[in-house]
Structure formats: C-alpha cells, structure tokens
Design a protein around this motif. Structure first.
Motif, PDB file in Angstrom:
ATOM      1  N   LYS A   1    -104.961 -14.084 -17.039  1.00  0.00           N
ATOM      2  CA  LYS A   1    -104.329 -12.908 -16.443  1.00  0.00           C
ATOM      3  C   LYS A   1    -105.360 -11.853 -16.042  1.00  0.00           C
ATOM      4  CE  LYS A   1    -101.590 -12.251 -19.962  1.00  0.00           C
ATOM      5  NZ  LYS A   1    -100.547 -11.676 -20.870  1.00  0.00           N
ATOM      6  N   ALA A   2    -106.545 -11.910 -16.673  1.00  0.00           N
ATOM      7  CA  ALA A   2    -107.570 -10.894 -16.419  1.00  0.00           C
ATOM      8  C   ALA A   2    -108.679 -11.382 -15.494  1.00  0.00           C
ATOM      9  CB  ALA A   2    -108.188 -10.452 -17.750  1.00  0.00           C
ATOM     10  N   VAL A   3    -108.624 -12.647 -15.083  1.00  0.00           N
ATOM     11  CA  VAL A   3    -109.712 -13.264 -14.323  1.00  0.00           C
ATOM     12  C   VAL A   3    -109.465 -13.138 -12.824  1.00  0.00           C
ATOM     13  CG1 VAL A   3    -110.888 -15.463 -13.865  1.00  0.00           C
ATOM     14  CG2 VAL A   3    -110.276 -14.838 -16.198  1.00  0.00           C
ATOM     15  N   SER A   4    -110.512 -12.872 -12.059  1.00  0.00           N
ATOM     16  CA  SER A   4    -110.386 -12.741 -10.612  1.00  0.00           C
ATOM     17  C   SER A   4    -110.053 -14.092  -9.982  1.00  0.00           C
ATOM     18  CB  SER A   4    -111.694 -12.207 -10.017  1.00  0.00           C
ATOM     19  OG  SER A   4    -112.732 -13.150 -10.201  1.00  0.00           O
ATOM     20  N   PRO A   5    -109.437 -14.093  -8.802  1.00  0.00           N
ATOM     21  CA  PRO A   5    -109.056 -15.361  -8.164  1.00  0.00           C
ATOM     22  C   PRO A   5    -110.220 -16.334  -7.979  1.00  0.00           C
ATOM     23  CG  PRO A   5    -107.975 -13.529  -7.061  1.00  0.00           C
ATOM     24  CD  PRO A   5    -108.938 -12.921  -8.045  1.00  0.00           C
ATOM     25  N   GLY A   6    -111.401 -15.811  -7.668  1.00  0.00           N
ATOM     26  CA  GLY A   6    -112.548 -16.679  -7.440  1.00  0.00           C
ATOM     27  C   GLY A   6    -113.039 -17.398  -8.679  1.00  0.00           C
TER      28      GLY A   6
ATOM     29  N   PHE B   1    -113.957 -10.426 -13.766  1.00  0.00           N
ATOM     30  CA  PHE B   1    -112.723 -10.311 -14.533  1.00  0.00           C
ATOM     31  C   PHE B   1    -112.569  -8.850 -14.917  1.00  0.00           C
ATOM     32  CE2 PHE B   1    -115.988 -10.676 -17.705  1.00  0.00           C
ATOM     33  CZ  PHE B   1    -115.568  -9.907 -18.766  1.00  0.00           C
ATOM     34  N   SER B   2    -111.405  -8.486 -15.394  1.00  0.00           N
ATOM     35  CA  SER B   2    -111.161  -7.110 -15.812  1.00  0.00           C
ATOM     36  C   SER B   2    -111.506  -6.952 -17.290  1.00  0.00           C
ATOM     37  CB  SER B   2    -109.695  -6.734 -15.584  1.00  0.00           C
ATOM     38  OG  SER B   2    -109.387  -5.513 -16.232  1.00  0.00           O
ATOM     39  N   ASN B   3    -112.572  -6.213 -17.564  1.00  0.00           N
ATOM     40  CA  ASN B   3    -112.919  -5.946 -18.959  1.00  0.00           C
ATOM     41  C   ASN B   3    -111.801  -5.210 -19.672  1.00  0.00           C
ATOM     42  OD1 ASN B   3    -115.791  -5.928 -17.457  1.00  0.00           O
ATOM     43  ND2 ASN B   3    -116.103  -6.529 -19.593  1.00  0.00           N
TER      44      ASN B   3
END
Length: 202
Positions: free
Chosen positions: A74-79, A155-157
């Motif tokens: 849920k926190a990881v970027s699409p790439g 990703f979102s820390n």
C-alpha cells in the motif's frame, strides 16, 4: 552481544570478488525460499561493523507473509510494486530513535546515554547516520551469505511508519528486497566513477 560465528560463502579473495564485483542489484527473483538462518547470519555479520559508541540503531522488519506484503505494498510506488510483490522477503530498514537506552549495555565504558537525553536533533542525526551505515553493512552481509538483494526507495516513509512503526519510536529508512535473484533479467553493469573523480588529497 552476538558472538556467534557466521558462514561466508567462499573465502578470501574469491569472497571479496563476489561481494563487490560479481554481485548485482536484483529486481526479479527465482521461486526459491530464503533460509531464515541466512538472514540471521547476515544480521549478526552486519552488527560487527562500526557505529558511534557501538550504538547499533538499525532495526529491521522482514516482510515475508502474504498479509505483511499487502500492508507494505500500500505504501510502495507503482514502479516498485512488482519488485516488492515478487520478492521472497522485503526488509524494512529503519532506525530507532531510542537507541541510546541500550547504550549502558552496548557501551559500558562511560555514561554515553546521558549525552543524548533531551537532544532531539543529536538523536535523529546519530540514529539515521549509523543505521544507514549498518544497512550498508547488511547489504554486503547478505551477499556474503549467498543471498541477493535489491535496495530501493520509491515508497512512502510516512505510510510505512504508520503501518509498521505506529508508536513513532522507529522510523523507516529504505527497503531492501532479499532472495535469490534471476540473473536473466539483469541489464549490463552501469559505469562507476574513477578514483580521480571522487578523491582528493589534503
């Protein structure tokens, strides 16, 4: 104190050559499980690297369950989504903002703990710097015990911290996928800067 012996695959010059020259950053993984003992060996090996006053602020969450991966993705970027989804293990490498509470045991020579009390900037700087050092040791240790890795940001820390470290004591630094890499997916090695480009004498 962890003084257990660790197993390094290969020895001497061969091991150094493999760890630094042959090992690569992997983004695709073989369908092969990661032996927990190798993770333990890598953590033990990484703990032997130097940190300020032996403070050892790195903390790791090994995400390997289906539920854990769902929470992390849920926190990881699409790439980076597929890289993390398909990795056998993803290590969340973080730093403990209360690392100084362990200093009486880790550095008993003097009262190092009191030097951090009430000094938030000093705590954050010391924790981040030394945990990042330890994370670098950990990557090399993974290679030493025969595992491949793929460190990444993207990703979102904030989202990872809210999900895995909700009490605020530990903060995420970066992620590192761990497993047995699929070498068929590798690109050619990218260039490195030469000594003269990065080094001077004073």
């Amino acid at each position: 104190m962890n003084d257990a012996a660790v197993r390094v695959e290969g020895s001497g010059e061969d091991a150094v050559h493999r760890i630094f020259n042959l090992s690569r950053t992997h983004n695709a993984w073989l369908d092969k499980p990661v032996d927990e003992e190798r993770l333990r060996e890598a953590v033990a090996m990484a703990s032997m690297g130097p940190t300020s006053a032996n403070c050892q602020p790195m903390r790791i969450v090994f995400v390997r369950s289906e539920d854990g991966k769902e929470r992390l993705l849920k926190a990881v970027s699409p790439g980076n989504f597929e890289k993390v989804r398909t990795a056998p293990v993803t290590a969340i490498l973080g730093y403990d903002l209360e690392f100084y509470e362990k200093l009486p045991r880790l550095f008993p020579h003097r009262d190092a703990r009191s030097g951090f009390l009430g000094k938030d900037d000093h705590i954050r700087t010391t924790a981040f710097r030394n945990a990042t050092l330890q994370a670098g040791y950990f990557i090399l240790a993974l290679r030493a015990v025969g595992l491949d890795c793929g460190p990444l940001s993207g990703f979102s820390n904030e989202a990872v911290d809210a999900e895995f470290f909700p009490d605020g004591r530990i903060r995420s630094n970066f992620l590192c996928n761990v497993g047995h890499g699929d070498s068929s997916s590798l690109f050619g090695r990218l260039p490195r800067l030469a000594f003269e480009e990065v080094s001077t004498y004073a």
